[in-house]
Structure formats: C-alpha cells, structure tokens
Design an enzyme around this catalytic site. Structure first.
Site, PDB file in Angstrom:
ATOM      1  N   SER A 196       0.829  -1.201   0.000  1.00 28.38           N
ATOM      2  CA  SER A 196       0.000   0.000   0.000  1.00 28.38           C
ATOM      3  C   SER A 196       0.868   1.257   0.000  1.00 28.38           C
ATOM      4  O   SER A 196       1.606   1.497  -0.953  1.00 28.38           O
ATOM      5  CB  SER A 196      -0.948  -0.047   1.202  1.00 28.38           C
ATOM      6  N   ASP A 295     -10.316  -4.174  -4.106  1.00 30.94           N
ATOM      7  CA  ASP A 295      -9.487  -3.147  -3.479  1.00 30.94           C
ATOM      8  C   ASP A 295      -9.620  -1.847  -4.276  1.00 30.94           C
ATOM      9  O   ASP A 295      -9.486  -1.855  -5.499  1.00 30.94           O
ATOM     10  CB  ASP A 295      -8.027  -3.610  -3.477  1.00 30.94           C
ATOM     11  N   HIS A 325      -8.052  -5.411   0.272  1.00 27.99           N
ATOM     12  CA  HIS A 325      -6.888  -4.674   0.739  1.00 27.99           C
ATOM     13  C   HIS A 325      -6.553  -5.102   2.175  1.00 27.99           C
ATOM     14  O   HIS A 325      -7.434  -5.298   2.999  1.00 27.99           O
ATOM     15  CB  HIS A 325      -7.189  -3.171   0.723  1.00 27.99           C
TER      16      HIS A 325
END
Length: 353
Positions: A196, A295, A325
């Site tokens: 991320s 996601d 996610h």
C-alpha cells in the site's frame, strides 16, 4: 468500516483464527450470499470478515490518528500471529536532517554467507503502521523466501508530512546498500518492497535509484521490486476507487483522511515522489506487482505494472481476485490470504535468486 482488529476482538483473536479453519462449506454458510462485483466473487473468508466488521464500532477514519495507530497495530498482530524466525534485532541509524531512523532486521534460520535482502516499507496510509504492525509479514517473507528483511520505521504524518516518508525511505535504502557487506547482505541482490503506502515508497525509491544510475552514477540500484497493492496515483481517482470505496475494508473515507494528513495541500499531485504512476519508469528494477480484486487501489496497481512493462521492465503481475486490501497482514488468518502471501514470498525468492 470497522477495523480488522475490532472484528478479531469480538471473538478473541485465537478463537477467530480457529473459526477460519473450519470446513469451507461452514464458512461459506456463515459468510452469507455470494458477493459478485464486475464478474468477480469475493472470497468467502474475506466476506465473513467483512460481515463481522459491520457489527463493530467506529471506523478507523472516525477515530483520532493516535487511537487508529493502536487499533491497526493490535489488529495486524492478532491476525498475523508470530511466525517462526531465526533472529530479530532492532537498530537505530542516522536519518535525513539529523533525524533517527529505526530499522528491524529479520534473519531466517540456517542462513549463511552473503544473502539476498529486502528493504521493506510498511503500509498504513503514511499515518499508521510501524515495525510491530507488519512484524508477522516480515517474519514470513524472510523465512519463506530465505532473504534477510530490513523493515523501516519511517516518519509518519501528520507529525511529519510529505516528503518526510520519502526522504526516510531513500535514506534507509542508501544505508542498507552502503552497509551491505557488514550486514551479511549481497549488495547485488537487494530488493525494495512494501504494501500500500509502503509499495508507493518502494516504487519511488526504485525510480530515483534508476534515475541516478542513468545519470552516470556507479551506485548499485535495487535488484527487484516487491509491490503489494501499491498506491501509485494521487492525481486521478481510478474507477476501482469508486467501485470498491465502501464495504471492502479500505474506504474512501480512510483514503481521504490519509491524504489530508500526509499532504500540506499545495503539492503537485503528479510529483513522482507522490504518484509514481506519473514518473519515469525506464530502467527500474524488475518487479512483482500484486493487487487484490476487491481493493480501491486495484486499477492503479495494475496500471503501474502495465506502465513498467510497456517501458521494457520485466514485470510479473498477479491479481488475487477474491481478496481485499490488507490481506498481506493476514499471515495466520484463514486459508486464502496465507496462500496468497505464500505466492508473494515465492515471487520474492525468484526475483532475488
């Protein structure tokens, strides 16, 4: 939405992990009717997790940053567990502008001689996450890929806004690169990676390293990139940000909060240090890019893989279609996420072999 930690708290961590080991038919029944979006089916383990989360308290975007950090840390520790590792040691080194930079070193069992390594940047929207929140993932990657992992405790916003995290990431890369021989690391086999926000930082480091090498420098650049559902674009909001912006753990509200804290407000959002998708990817290290099918960051992760491939970079792209996610932190939770993390570790091993 409520944090994964709040969900686990409902059934006391270890019990929840036990529930996820029940036969798949029972889990599917508990998860409820299948969730289909754009022809993709949400994994039933993820669906059950999200269903439980809807019963819980405030979302991460609705609590203070301080409280959110505590929630995220405890949640990832509970779903990650404590995978076996040969050795873990902490060290503090000089950072940029007189700051101090925390590093955590993970050494697998039975590792001898100069070995490959991964410089790892954790996720958390540049406002959450630390060495403890991603401890389980780093342990697993080190042992499964047989690499040394150096996790970086970069500065967080709002206390240290952009570009502090970028500066720390680069300083950590330089320190590991320059200290490799004394750390038992093969300087020709050092990867950068992260999940991320950490994937964003890893991509930024790889671009800068390639640019400096291309300018006639003789410094070693990363040998590989491990980008786990990376955030790559602050300038434009892709369709997946809208399609999956509610109900799939990472929400629009959280992403807005992260941006508001990380940025002062007057930045050029196409700055490659913010948005690597808008940067020059020619000559960057080979990469493994993995996204999650449910996601908000799906499209920009895939777009970054496609951009690198179009520039002649060797790229392996994998979309874990049914996952959400944050799955990379679920090292000890269920079956689907650990299997995907195993594929990530295998890709890292291949990339540094």
């Amino acid at each position: 939405m409520a944090s994964v930690g709040a969900v686990i708290g409902t059934v006391r961590g270890g019990v929840a992990r036990g529930v996820m080991r029940l036969p798949s038919p029972l889990l599917r029944r508990a998860a409820g009717s299948s969730v289909l979006v754009d022809g993709k089916r949400l994994d039933h383990e993820m669906q059950l997790l999200l269903r439980l989360a809807r019963l819980e308290g405030p979302a991460l975007e609705d609590v203070s940053v301080t409280r959110g950090r505590t929630i995220l840390r405890s949640s990832t520790q509970m779903i990650g567990g404590t995978p076996p590792i040969g050795a873990v040691t902490d060290r503090v080194v000089d950072g940029p502008d007189g700051s101090r930079l925390g590093l955590r070193f993970y050494t697998p069992h039975d590792l001898a001689g100069a070995s490959p390594a991964l410089v790892f940047f954790h996720g958390g929207g540049w406002i959450y996450g630390d060495l403890d929140s991603h401890d389980a993932l780093c342990r697993f990657l080190a042992e499964s890929a047989q690499v040394r992992v150096v996790a970086v405790d970069y500065r967080l916003a709002p206390e240290a806004q952009f570009p502090a995290a970028v500066d720390d990431a680069w300083a950590a890369w330089e320190w590991v690169r320059d200290s490799a021989s004394g750390l038992g690391i093969d300087p020709a086999r050092i990867a950068v990676g992260g999940d991320s926000a950490g994937g964003n930082l890893a991509a930024v480091v790889a671009q800068r390293a390639a640019r400096e090498a291309g300018d006639g420098g003789d410094l070693q650049q990363p040998a590989f990139q491990l980008l786990i559902y990376p955030a790559t674009d602050f300038a434009e909001r892709s369709p997946s940000r809208h399609t999956f912006g509610e109900g799939f753990y990472l929400t629009t509200g959280f992403m807005d909060k992260a941006e508001e804290n990380y940025l002062a407000g007057d930045e050029d959002r196409t700055d490659p240090r913010l948005s690597p998708l808008h940067g020059d990817v020619s000559g960057v290290a080979p990469a493994y890019v993995v996204t999650a099918g449910f996601d908000p960051l799906l499209d920009e992760g895939r777009a970054y893989a496609e951009k690198m491939r179009a520039a002649g970079v060797k790229v392996e792209y994998q979309c874990e279609e049914g996952l959400i996610h944050g799955f990379a932190n679920m090292v000890s939770f269920g079956r689907s996420a650990p299997a995907a993390i195993g594929r990530i570790a295998s890709a890292l091993h291949r990339g540094l072999s």
